[in-house]
Scaffold this motif. Sequence first.
Motif, PDB file in Angstrom:
ATOM      1  N   ARG A  12       0.876  -1.174   0.000  1.00 36.80           N
ATOM      2  CA  ARG A  12       0.000   0.000   0.000  1.00 36.80           C
ATOM      3  C   ARG A  12       0.918   1.230   0.000  1.00 36.80           C
ATOM      4  NH1 ARG A  12      -5.261   0.028   1.474  1.00 36.80           N
ATOM      5  NH2 ARG A  12      -5.062  -1.789   2.842  1.00 36.80           N
ATOM      6  N   PRO A  13       1.166   1.841  -1.158  1.00 43.14           N
ATOM      7  CA  PRO A  13       2.137   2.941  -1.230  1.00 43.14           C
ATOM      8  C   PRO A  13       1.798   4.130  -0.339  1.00 43.14           C
ATOM      9  CG  PRO A  13       1.597   2.147  -3.421  1.00 43.14           C
ATOM     10  CD  PRO A  13       0.623   1.504  -2.477  1.00 43.14           C
ATOM     11  N   ASP A  14       0.496   4.424  -0.193  1.00 44.04           N
ATOM     12  CA  ASP A  14       0.080   5.580   0.606  1.00 44.04           C
ATOM     13  C   ASP A  14      -0.941   5.156   1.654  1.00 44.04           C
ATOM     14  OD1 ASP A  14       1.526   7.621  -0.964  1.00 44.04           O
ATOM     15  OD2 ASP A  14       0.109   7.058  -2.548  1.00 44.04           O
ATOM     16  N   GLU A  15      -0.807   5.682   2.846  1.00 42.39           N
ATOM     17  CA  GLU A  15      -1.734   5.360   3.923  1.00 42.39           C
ATOM     18  C   GLU A  15      -3.165   5.662   3.480  1.00 42.39           C
ATOM     19  OE1 GLU A  15      -2.390   6.307   8.703  1.00 42.39           O
ATOM     20  OE2 GLU A  15      -0.912   7.432   7.515  1.00 42.39           O
ATOM     21  N   GLY A  17      -4.661   4.527   1.067  1.00 40.78           N
ATOM     22  CA  GLY A  17      -4.799   4.474  -0.380  1.00 40.78           C
ATOM     23  C   GLY A  17      -4.947   3.043  -0.857  1.00 40.78           C
ATOM     24  N   ASN A 234      -7.930   6.025  -6.404  1.00 43.55           N
ATOM     25  CA  ASN A 234      -8.027   7.041  -5.349  1.00 43.55           C
ATOM     26  C   ASN A 234      -9.326   7.836  -5.417  1.00 43.55           C
ATOM     27  OD1 ASN A 234      -5.626   7.002  -3.587  1.00 43.55           O
ATOM     28  ND2 ASN A 234      -4.503   7.304  -5.488  1.00 43.55           N
ATOM     29  N   GLU A 240      -8.995   2.503   0.062  1.00 46.88           N
ATOM     30  CA  GLU A 240      -8.241   1.491   0.800  1.00 46.88           C
ATOM     31  C   GLU A 240      -8.750   0.076   0.521  1.00 46.88           C
ATOM     32  OE1 GLU A 240     -11.796   2.399   3.290  1.00 46.88           O
ATOM     33  OE2 GLU A 240     -10.389   3.569   2.071  1.00 46.88           O
ATOM     34  N   ARG A 254      12.646   4.023  -2.012  1.00 51.65           N
ATOM     35  CA  ARG A 254      12.465   4.974  -0.910  1.00 51.65           C
ATOM     36  C   ARG A 254      13.745   5.778  -0.698  1.00 51.65           C
ATOM     37  NH1 ARG A 254       7.907   4.163   2.029  1.00 51.65           N
ATOM     38  NH2 ARG A 254       6.788   2.178   1.689  1.00 51.65           N
TER      39      ARG A 254
END
Length: 255
Positions: A12-15, A17, A234, A240, A254
């Motif tokens: 999951r790249p973004d919280e 998301g 998104n 999510e 990262r």
Amino acid sequence: MNAMNMLFTLTRPDENGPVVLWGGLCESGSLKYLTYEFYLDAVPEDVRGFVEMSGASTALALDLIGRRGGLPTVAVADAAGRDNLMRRGFRGDVRVITSIEEGRELCLRYERAGWCWPRQFTNAALVKCVERWAAHLLREIRQNWPGIRYLVCGFGTGATVAGLHQVFAPLGYSIVGLQAREGDPVPGWRNYALQNLGDQDLFHRYRREIPITTAAEAENLGEGALSSLLRHANAHVSPEQVLVISHDGRPRPRG
């Protein structure tokens, strides 16, 4: 590589998301490799090589399979597809065409000469091949990502979308194919209303049961498939709960 023992890479790249299946972290470099590894199990051993109309992941997968087996691969594509393949390390030959009819005739000549032409836009057997790896993906999703309820995948031939639908939909998951906008091409994607083969098309039998939506207008010129998929995910009411299927996506390092 034994596809049946393969582990998928999901993060999951973004919280809050969407979750992404990073197909580009497969040993092959693409989920398409899994589909064609299964499909080519049934291909005669005396084929002279592989040929397909493709300017994206399918040609790259066949190229890798061919090199591992000592066989050449010919990609039949338009100029944009040729350029995309060259950027992504395709090592076979590219025959540039200007129409689908020209491409089909060229592939047919290769097939008559003993080459394997998977006929990816009309070959229903490819859906069954996707189902084989999708069943493994389903087990991993249910075990490690139980909150996922929706899947979105780029729409090309329709084989991946249909195979995922066959495996996931009976258990209550929703699957949607994201197609390219008219005049805004994405390598490996097509717009079904504008680019289909009628009742011969692989996706024809699924067109009423599997929804296809059109990608939003690109914010940046040349925006790729993954960006379009993530924007669509998104925009979902519950991002999510969405799984993005990225055939050859690789997460950014990262730091």
